[in-house]
Design an enzyme around this catalytic site. Structure first.
Site, mmCIF file in Angstrom:
data_model
loop_
_atom_site.group_PDB
_atom_site.id
_atom_site.type_symbol
_atom_site.label_atom_id
_atom_site.label_comp_id
_atom_site.label_asym_id
_atom_site.label_seq_id
_atom_site.Cartn_x
_atom_site.Cartn_y
_atom_site.Cartn_z
ATOM 1 C CE LYS A 1 -5.629 -7.189 -1.611
ATOM 2 N NZ LYS A 1 -5.606 -7.101 -0.190
ATOM 3 C CE LYS B 1 -4.531 -1.188 1.793
ATOM 4 N NZ LYS B 1 -5.574 -0.817 2.753
ATOM 5 C CE LYS C 1 -14.084 -2.805 0.138
ATOM 6 N NZ LYS C 1 -14.048 -2.564 1.586
HETATM 7 P P1 AMP Z 1 -11.376 -5.016 2.776
HETATM 8 O O1 AMP Z 1 -12.166 -4.672 1.591
HETATM 9 O O2 AMP Z 1 -9.899 -4.931 2.527
HETATM 10 O O3 AMP Z 1 -11.802 -4.347 4.025
HETATM 11 O O4 AMP Z 1 -11.645 -6.576 3.031
HETATM 12 C C1 AMP Z 1 -12.783 -7.088 3.683
HETATM 13 C C2 AMP Z 1 -12.729 -8.604 3.688
HETATM 14 O O5 AMP Z 1 -12.762 -9.103 2.351
HETATM 15 C C3 AMP Z 1 -11.451 -9.184 4.322
HETATM 16 O O6 AMP Z 1 -11.776 -10.341 5.062
HETATM 17 C C4 AMP Z 1 -10.602 -9.535 3.145
HETATM 18 O O7 AMP Z 1 -9.701 -10.596 3.411
HETATM 19 C C5 AMP Z 1 -11.643 -9.978 2.113
HETATM 20 N N1 AMP Z 1 -11.151 -9.739 0.753
HETATM 21 C C6 AMP Z 1 -10.802 -8.545 0.205
HETATM 22 N N2 AMP Z 1 -10.361 -8.706 -1.062
HETATM 23 C C7 AMP Z 1 -10.431 -10.041 -1.319
HETATM 24 C C8 AMP Z 1 -10.118 -10.854 -2.452
HETATM 25 N N3 AMP Z 1 -9.666 -10.307 -3.587
HETATM 26 N N4 AMP Z 1 -10.328 -12.186 -2.363
HETATM 27 C C9 AMP Z 1 -10.808 -12.749 -1.225
HETATM 28 N N5 AMP Z 1 -11.117 -12.047 -0.123
HETATM 29 C C10 AMP Z 1 -10.930 -10.712 -0.152
#
Ligand code: AMP
Ligand code: TRP
Length: 332
Positions: free
Chosen positions: A194, A111, A197
């Site tokens: 990956k 990041k 967002k």
């Molecule tokens: P975040 O959007 O970073 O707050 O992630 C929220 C949840 O979604 C966390 O448990 C992450 O591990 C999961 N997550 C985010 N991106 C991915 C992805 N590309 N594949 C699988 N899980 C994800």
């Protein structure tokens, strides 16, 4: 399993990775366990958030969680900034964690990138706040996508060091729960990144709010390779884009990647892509209808969060009290 905690950043663009990697599992776990799910707004501001957008996204992501099936009667759903114990315990953990531990965190490196000197100090100590989120409720199990595994290992180390520094057996050990066939959903444009967002390309991800046409177009345009589809998952290492799409199919249809390989192995991607798009629409469609309904009712969403905040505060208070006692803060 005693208590479950997990968090999601309220930064908009909930995508299929969030859904399959985390949210869908949360919906299943709430049937059996005591759960807290948190909109981690304190984590979100480790990178710049425009205030109005943060407010809007916090409501939108909450609506997404409710639409996906989280039940606010059963489960505590709240936003992090409103329970002051998160920031308080995080400060104590800032004093427990060693710099060397934080220096190993790959997410910070990704990041912060080349702008490391310019990254916020919050981004650097982010994993300490994450440990505080979980341990403030003495939660033991944390359902997340694969990308959070390293942070959870650090949370475990923090709990252990706190216990041994103070000679107590206070914080439990944390277990990550990484469930399903799509624990690491990759970008549709690049199988080595990956799905995220913050990816600049809309074609890299399927948002939970995308309509049927957008989903079909994005999947049609998703990168593949010129060979027929893999016949076994051991080909995925060499063919990450194919593996990703087949993993998505397995996740969305609740089958295994082995089954998807049996069904489509040796075929061309075009028919498969059409069927994957139909499948994604059939899973996401009902969630989107409910999200739209909830977005039109911000008062309801606010009421859910208000109630969640109250319940979370009540659970956090005795734990924080005990921590203050252990640390030796005088409470005159
Ligand atoms: P975040 O959007 O970073 O707050 O992630 C929220 C949840 O979604 C966390 O448990 C992450 O591990 C999961 N997550 C985010 N991106 C991915 C992805 N590309 N594949 C699988 N899980 C994800
Ligand atoms: N860091 C997590 C993410 O970006 C979100 C998060 C914050 C979290 N606190 C947490 C996840 C506590 C699990 C437990 O996805």
């Amino acid at each position: 399993m005693s208590r479950i905690f997990s968090g999601v950043q309220p930064t908009g663009n909930l995508h299929l990775g969030n859904y399959l990697g985390a949210i869908r599992n949360w919906v299943r776990l709430q049937e059996e366990y005591e759960c807290l799910f948190c909109l981690v707004d304190l984590h979100a501001i480790t990178v710049w958030q425009a205030p109005d957008e943060l407010r809007r996204n916090t409501r939108e992501v909450t609506a997404g969680l409710l639409a996906a099936g989280l039940d606010p009667k059963r489960t505590v759903i709240f936003n992090q900034s409103q329970v002051s114990g998160h920031a308080q315990l995080a400060w104590i953990f800032n004093c427990v964690t060693r710099l060397g531990w934080l220096n190993r965190m790959t997410q910070f490196k990704e990041k912060a990138g080349k702008q490391r000197e310019n990254a916020s100090s919050g981004l650097y100590v982010y994993p300490n706040l994450m440990a505080a989120d979980i341990l403030l409720y003495k939660a033991t199990h944390v359902p997340v996508g694969e990308d959070q595994k390293q942070h959870l290992e650090l949370s475990r180390d923090i709990a252990q060091k706190f216990n041994s520094d103070f000679g107590v057996d206070f914080f439990p050990l944390i277990e990550p729960l990484i469930m399903g066939e799509a624990t690491r959903v990759m970008s549709l444009r690049d199988g080595s990144q990956k799905m995220s967002k913050s990816d600049a390309s809309e074609y890299s991800r399927i948002n939970m709010t995308d309509d049927a046409d957008a989903i079909a177009l994005k999947i049609r345009r998703a990168r593949t390779d010129p060979h027929p589809m893999p016949e076994a998952p051991d080909e995925f290492a060499e063919r990450p884009e194919a593996g990703n799409l087949m993993g998505l199919f397995a996740g969305l249809s609740d089958t295994s990647v082995e089954d998807v390989c049996k069904r489509y192995g040796g075929e061309q991607f075009s028919t498969f892509k059409q069927q994957l798009a139909d499948l994604a629409v059939s899973v996401l469609g009902p969630i989107q209808d409910e999200m739209r309904r909830l977005t039109a009712e911000p008062d309801h969403v606010d009421a859910v969060l208000r109630d969640g905040v109250e319940r979370a505060r009540a659970l956090a208070a005795p734990v924080l009290d005990a921590v203050f006692e252990i640390v030796g803060f005088l409470r005159p």
